[in-house]
Design a protein around this motif. Sequence first.
Motif, mmCIF file in Angstrom:
data_model
loop_
_atom_site.group_PDB
_atom_site.id
_atom_site.type_symbol
_atom_site.label_atom_id
_atom_site.label_comp_id
_atom_site.label_asym_id
_atom_site.label_seq_id
_atom_site.Cartn_x
_atom_site.Cartn_y
_atom_site.Cartn_z
ATOM 1 N N ILE A 100 0.685 -1.172 0.055
ATOM 2 C CA ILE A 100 -0.079 -0.079 0.063
ATOM 3 C C ILE A 100 0.840 1.176 0.143
ATOM 4 N N LEU A 101 1.772 1.284 0.986
ATOM 5 C CA LEU A 101 2.988 2.413 0.875
ATOM 6 C C LEU A 101 3.591 2.478 -0.353
ATOM 7 N N GLN A 102 3.851 1.439 -0.914
ATOM 8 C CA GLN A 102 4.632 1.446 -2.192
ATOM 9 C C GLN A 102 3.876 2.062 -3.381
ATOM 10 N N VAL A 160 5.076 6.162 -1.698
ATOM 11 C CA VAL A 160 6.697 6.363 -1.833
ATOM 12 C C VAL A 160 7.036 7.445 -2.938
ATOM 13 N N GLN A 161 5.988 7.894 -3.790
ATOM 14 C CA GLN A 161 6.391 8.730 -4.812
ATOM 15 C C GLN A 161 6.565 10.164 -4.276
ATOM 16 N N CYS A 162 6.071 10.432 -3.107
ATOM 17 C CA CYS A 162 6.534 11.407 -2.344
ATOM 18 C C CYS A 162 7.320 11.290 -0.941
ATOM 19 N N HIS A 163 7.306 9.954 -0.522
ATOM 20 C CA HIS A 163 8.124 9.594 0.719
ATOM 21 C C HIS A 163 9.041 8.678 0.475
ATOM 22 N N ALA A 183 13.764 10.040 -4.413
ATOM 23 C CA ALA A 183 14.023 11.533 -4.684
ATOM 24 C C ALA A 183 13.370 12.450 -3.802
ATOM 25 N N ARG A 184 12.240 12.204 -3.448
ATOM 26 C CA ARG A 184 11.665 13.065 -2.645
ATOM 27 C C ARG A 184 11.154 12.235 -1.267
ATOM 28 N N THR A 185 11.400 13.031 -0.019
ATOM 29 C CA THR A 185 11.097 12.404 1.050
ATOM 30 C C THR A 185 10.459 13.604 1.921
ATOM 31 N N SER A 186 9.295 13.976 1.603
ATOM 32 C CA SER A 186 8.318 14.861 1.981
ATOM 33 C C SER A 186 8.310 14.768 3.445
ATOM 34 N N ALA A 187 8.431 15.961 4.037
ATOM 35 C CA ALA A 187 8.353 15.970 5.470
ATOM 36 C C ALA A 187 9.472 15.268 6.254
ATOM 37 N N GLY A 188 10.509 14.735 5.528
ATOM 38 C CA GLY A 188 11.580 13.866 5.961
ATOM 39 C C GLY A 188 11.202 12.532 6.213
ATOM 40 N N LEU A 194 -5.731 13.423 4.927
ATOM 41 C CA LEU A 194 -4.666 14.269 4.521
ATOM 42 C C LEU A 194 -3.649 13.558 3.530
ATOM 43 N N MET A 195 -3.349 12.412 3.799
ATOM 44 C CA MET A 195 -2.564 11.581 2.781
ATOM 45 C C MET A 195 -3.378 10.313 2.065
ATOM 46 N N PRO A 196 -3.113 10.149 1.152
ATOM 47 C CA PRO A 196 -2.146 10.475 0.278
ATOM 48 C C PRO A 196 -2.310 11.949 -0.394
ATOM 49 N N LYS A 197 -1.489 12.791 -0.472
ATOM 50 C CA LYS A 197 -1.565 14.277 -0.796
ATOM 51 C C LYS A 197 -2.430 14.330 -2.275
ATOM 52 N N GLN A 198 -1.968 13.523 -3.031
ATOM 53 C CA GLN A 198 -2.691 13.527 -4.158
ATOM 54 C C GLN A 198 -3.247 12.270 -4.738
ATOM 55 N N GLY A 199 -4.465 12.369 -5.423
ATOM 56 C CA GLY A 199 -5.031 10.932 -5.984
ATOM 57 C C GLY A 199 -6.168 10.736 -4.763
HETATM 58 C C1 HEC Z 1 1.938 13.699 -3.590
HETATM 59 C C2 HEC Z 1 2.985 13.746 -2.745
HETATM 60 C C3 HEC Z 1 2.433 12.918 -1.413
HETATM 61 C C4 HEC Z 1 1.965 11.540 -1.478
HETATM 62 C C5 HEC Z 1 1.316 10.709 -2.458
HETATM 63 C C6 HEC Z 1 1.969 11.082 0.150
HETATM 64 N N1 HEC Z 1 2.456 12.178 0.732
HETATM 65 FE FE1 HEC Z 1 2.625 12.369 2.872
HETATM 66 N N2 HEC Z 1 3.032 14.340 2.843
HETATM 67 C C7 HEC Z 1 3.654 14.996 1.532
HETATM 68 C C8 HEC Z 1 3.913 16.325 1.854
HETATM 69 C C9 HEC Z 1 4.320 17.486 1.071
HETATM 70 C C10 HEC Z 1 4.144 16.451 3.180
HETATM 71 C C11 HEC Z 1 4.284 17.438 4.227
HETATM 72 C C12 HEC Z 1 3.189 18.046 4.779
HETATM 73 C C13 HEC Z 1 2.039 18.737 3.986
HETATM 74 O O1 HEC Z 1 2.559 19.215 3.042
HETATM 75 O O2 HEC Z 1 1.040 18.337 4.030
HETATM 76 C C14 HEC Z 1 3.363 15.045 3.708
HETATM 77 C C15 HEC Z 1 3.552 14.580 5.154
HETATM 78 C C16 HEC Z 1 3.093 13.504 5.661
HETATM 79 C C17 HEC Z 1 3.222 13.068 7.004
HETATM 80 C C18 HEC Z 1 3.323 14.065 8.207
HETATM 81 C C19 HEC Z 1 2.221 14.626 8.368
HETATM 82 C C20 HEC Z 1 2.304 15.425 9.691
HETATM 83 O O3 HEC Z 1 1.436 16.210 10.159
HETATM 84 O O4 HEC Z 1 3.681 15.492 10.211
HETATM 85 C C21 HEC Z 1 2.825 11.713 7.094
HETATM 86 C C22 HEC Z 1 2.659 10.742 8.130
HETATM 87 C C23 HEC Z 1 2.634 11.507 5.737
HETATM 88 N N3 HEC Z 1 2.751 12.440 4.906
HETATM 89 C C24 HEC Z 1 2.150 10.080 5.065
HETATM 90 C C25 HEC Z 1 1.879 9.654 3.941
HETATM 91 C C26 HEC Z 1 1.356 8.390 3.674
HETATM 92 C C27 HEC Z 1 0.971 7.231 4.777
HETATM 93 C C28 HEC Z 1 1.011 8.449 2.435
HETATM 94 C C29 HEC Z 1 0.325 7.338 1.461
HETATM 95 C C30 HEC Z 1 -0.662 6.810 1.987
HETATM 96 C C31 HEC Z 1 1.468 9.588 1.744
HETATM 97 N N4 HEC Z 1 1.955 10.318 2.996
HETATM 98 C C32 HEC Z 1 1.441 9.850 0.475
HETATM 99 C C33 HEC Z 1 3.220 14.400 0.217
HETATM 100 C C34 HEC Z 1 2.839 13.220 -0.098
#
Ligand code: HEC
Length: 140
Positions: free
Chosen positions: A63-65, A69-72, A75-80, A113-118
Motif C-alpha cells: 500500500i505504501l509503495q 513512496v512517490q513522495c516519501h 528522490a522526494r522524502t516529503s516531511a523527511g 490528509l494523505m495521500p496528498k494527491q489521488g
Molecule cells: C503527492 C505527494 C504525497 C503523497 C502521495 C503522500 N504524501 Fe505524505 N506528505 C506529503 C507532503 C508534501 C507532506 C508535508 C506536509 C504537507 O505538505 O501536508 C507530507 C506529510 C506526511 C506526513 C506527516 C504529517 C504530519 O502532520 O506530520 C505523514 C505521516 C505522511 N505524509 C504520510 C503519508 C502516507 C502514509 C502516504 C500514503 C498513503 C502519503 N503520505 C502520501 C506528500 C505526499
Amino acid sequence: MFNRYSLTLFAALALVLGACASATEPKPTSVPTAAPAAPSAPAAPTAAPKPAAISFSKDVLPILQSRCVQCHGGARTSAGIDLRTYASLQAAQVVTPGKASASKLVEVVVNGLMPKQGPKLTPAEIKTISDWVDAGAPDN
Ligand code: HEC
C-alpha cells in the motif's frame, strides 16, 4: 410484531437452543441446518474469530509503495518521511506500536490528509494499516 408472549417464547427457545448447542454440539461446524424457528435466534456468544495476522511486507508495504513512496522515498522524502522500508518507516517515527490511535501514519490516512494527491486509501487499506499498528507494528 412481537407481543410479550412471543418474546418470552423466543427467549425460551433461544435458551433451549443455546443449551442444546453447547451440550450436544461441541463442533461449531456441526450446527444442525434444519432447526425450525431458529433463523432469527441470536447467535450464541462465541469468541470473535482471530483476525488473520497482517504482514508488513505482504500487506502494508505494498500500500505504501503504490500510494506513498512517490513522495516519501527516493528522490522526494516529503516531511523527511521515507516509507520505503520497515527501517525507514521506524526512523520516521510516525508509528506508535500497539496504538493506531496515537500513530501519525494512521491519522493522516484516516483524516484523508494523505495521500496528498489521488484518491484516499480504501477503508480496507486503512484497516490493514491500522490493524497492523494495533498488532504491535511487527516487522513480518
Ligand atoms: C503527492 C505527494 C504525497 C503523497 C502521495 C503522500 N504524501 Fe505524505 N506528505 C506529503 C507532503 C508534501 C507532506 C508535508 C506536509 C504537507 O505538505 O501536508 C507530507 C506529510 C506526511 C506526513 C506527516 C504529517 C504530519 O502532520 O506530520 C505523514 C505521516 C505522511 N505524509 C504520510 C503519508 C502516507 C502514509 C502516504 C500514503 C498513503 C502519503 N503520505 C502520501 C506528500 C505526499
